[in-house]
Design a protein around this motif. Structure first.
Motif, short mmCIF file in Angstrom:
data_model
loop_
_atom_site.label_atom_id
_atom_site.label_comp_id
_atom_site.label_asym_id
_atom_site.label_seq_id
_atom_site.Cartn_x
_atom_site.Cartn_y
_atom_site.Cartn_z
N PHE A 82 3.29 -3.14 6.39
CA PHE A 82 2.56 -2.74 5.19
C PHE A 82 2.64 -3.83 4.13
O PHE A 82 1.66 -4.15 3.47
CB PHE A 82 3.12 -1.43 4.65
CG PHE A 82 2.55 -1.04 3.32
CD1 PHE A 82 1.28 -0.50 3.23
CD2 PHE A 82 3.28 -1.22 2.16
CE1 PHE A 82 0.75 -0.14 2.01
CE2 PHE A 82 2.75 -0.87 0.93
CZ PHE A 82 1.48 -0.33 0.86
N THR A 83 3.80 -4.42 3.97
CA THR A 83 4.01 -5.47 2.97
C THR A 83 3.15 -6.69 3.26
O THR A 83 2.46 -7.21 2.38
CB THR A 83 5.50 -5.88 2.92
OG1 THR A 83 6.29 -4.73 2.64
CG2 THR A 83 5.75 -6.93 1.86
N ILE A 84 3.16 -7.14 4.50
CA ILE A 84 2.40 -8.33 4.88
C ILE A 84 0.90 -8.07 4.73
O ILE A 84 0.17 -8.87 4.15
CB ILE A 84 2.76 -8.77 6.30
CG1 ILE A 84 4.22 -9.21 6.37
CG2 ILE A 84 1.85 -9.92 6.76
CD1 ILE A 84 4.77 -9.33 7.77
N GLY A 85 0.43 -6.96 5.26
CA GLY A 85 -0.99 -6.63 5.16
C GLY A 85 -1.45 -6.44 3.73
O GLY A 85 -2.51 -6.91 3.32
N GLY A 86 -0.64 -5.77 2.94
CA GLY A 86 -0.96 -5.56 1.54
C GLY A 86 -1.04 -6.85 0.76
O GLY A 86 -1.92 -7.05 -0.08
N CYS A 87 -0.11 -7.76 1.04
CA CYS A 87 -0.12 -9.05 0.35
C CYS A 87 -1.33 -9.88 0.77
O CYS A 87 -1.92 -10.58 -0.07
CB CYS A 87 1.18 -9.81 0.61
SG CYS A 87 2.56 -9.17 -0.34
N CYS A 88 -1.69 -9.85 2.03
CA CYS A 88 -2.88 -10.58 2.48
C CYS A 88 -4.14 -10.04 1.79
O CYS A 88 -4.97 -10.82 1.31
CB CYS A 88 -3.05 -10.48 3.99
SG CYS A 88 -1.94 -11.54 4.91
N MET A 89 -4.28 -8.75 1.73
CA MET A 89 -5.46 -8.15 1.09
C MET A 89 -5.47 -8.42 -0.42
O MET A 89 -6.52 -8.73 -0.99
CB MET A 89 -5.51 -6.64 1.36
CG MET A 89 -5.68 -6.29 2.82
SD MET A 89 -7.15 -7.00 3.55
CE MET A 89 -8.40 -6.05 2.74
N THR A 90 -4.32 -8.32 -1.05
CA THR A 90 -4.23 -8.61 -2.48
C THR A 90 -4.56 -10.07 -2.75
O THR A 90 -5.29 -10.40 -3.69
CB THR A 90 -2.83 -8.27 -3.01
OG1 THR A 90 -2.56 -6.90 -2.73
CG2 THR A 90 -2.72 -8.54 -4.49
N GLY A 91 -4.02 -10.97 -1.93
CA GLY A 91 -4.31 -12.39 -2.08
C GLY A 91 -5.79 -12.69 -1.89
O GLY A 91 -6.37 -13.50 -2.63
N ALA A 92 -6.41 -12.05 -0.92
CA ALA A 92 -7.85 -12.27 -0.69
C ALA A 92 -8.66 -11.79 -1.88
O ALA A 92 -9.62 -12.45 -2.30
CB ALA A 92 -8.29 -11.55 0.58
N ALA A 93 -8.29 -10.64 -2.45
CA ALA A 93 -9.02 -10.12 -3.61
C ALA A 93 -8.86 -11.03 -4.83
O ALA A 93 -9.85 -11.38 -5.49
CB ALA A 93 -8.54 -8.70 -3.94
N PHE A 94 -7.62 -11.42 -5.14
CA PHE A 94 -7.40 -12.31 -6.27
C PHE A 94 -8.04 -13.67 -6.05
O PHE A 94 -8.61 -14.26 -6.97
CB PHE A 94 -5.91 -12.48 -6.56
CG PHE A 94 -5.31 -11.35 -7.35
CD1 PHE A 94 -5.80 -11.03 -8.61
CD2 PHE A 94 -4.26 -10.63 -6.84
CE1 PHE A 94 -5.25 -9.99 -9.34
CE2 PHE A 94 -3.70 -9.59 -7.56
CZ PHE A 94 -4.19 -9.26 -8.81
N GLY A 95 -7.95 -14.17 -4.83
CA GLY A 95 -8.57 -15.45 -4.52
C GLY A 95 -10.08 -15.41 -4.65
O GLY A 95 -10.70 -16.36 -5.14
N ALA A 96 -10.68 -14.31 -4.22
CA ALA A 96 -12.13 -14.18 -4.33
C ALA A 96 -12.55 -14.14 -5.80
O ALA A 96 -13.53 -14.80 -6.19
CB ALA A 96 -12.61 -12.93 -3.61
#
Length: 120
Positions: free
Chosen positions: A24-38
């Motif tokens: 959950f931590t890894i997936g959540g961080c990837c999704m959060t990073g993608a959103a902030f990066g976008a």
């Protein structure tokens, strides 16, 4: 009403362990990073192309910036989450205890390893 809501196998914990939470931590961080990066890519793309008229080349350039920044941030935060989770699981298995010291140690080791390649 003191009955449990879920039926658990005999000997199973009622809470998730650090290894189960790692996904959950890894997936959540990837999704959060993608959103902030976008969002950051959209901001940068609009800033860099503000002198251009609205056209296909401008749209393509903005989309390129959005996807490039989204992937960069997702990879960075996902890598940090992977390091943090791996250190946390290893420390927990080594110590045989689940407490806040594992979290502090995992965060410290992750930060040290991440910054060890950077120049001052």
């Amino acid at each position: 009403q003191d009955t449990d809501e879920f039926i658990l196998p005999t000997g199973a914990n009622k809470t998730r362990g650090r290894f189960e939470l790692a996904f959950f931590t890894i997936g959540g961080c990837c999704m959060t990073g993608a959103a902030f990066g976008a969002l950051n890519g959209l901001r940068l793309g609009l800033k860099e192309t503000q002198s251009m008229a609205w056209s296909k080349p401008r749209n393509v350039q903005i989309l390129n910036m959005v996807t490039r920044q989204g992937a960069l941030w997702a990879n960075t935060l996902g890598s940090l989450a992977l390091l943090y989770s791996a250190f946390g699981v290893i420390i927990e298995k080594t110590r045989g205890a689940e407490d806040d010291l594992n979290t502090i140690a995992a965060g410290t080791l992750t930060g040290m390893l991440y910054k060890s390649t950077g120049r001052v």
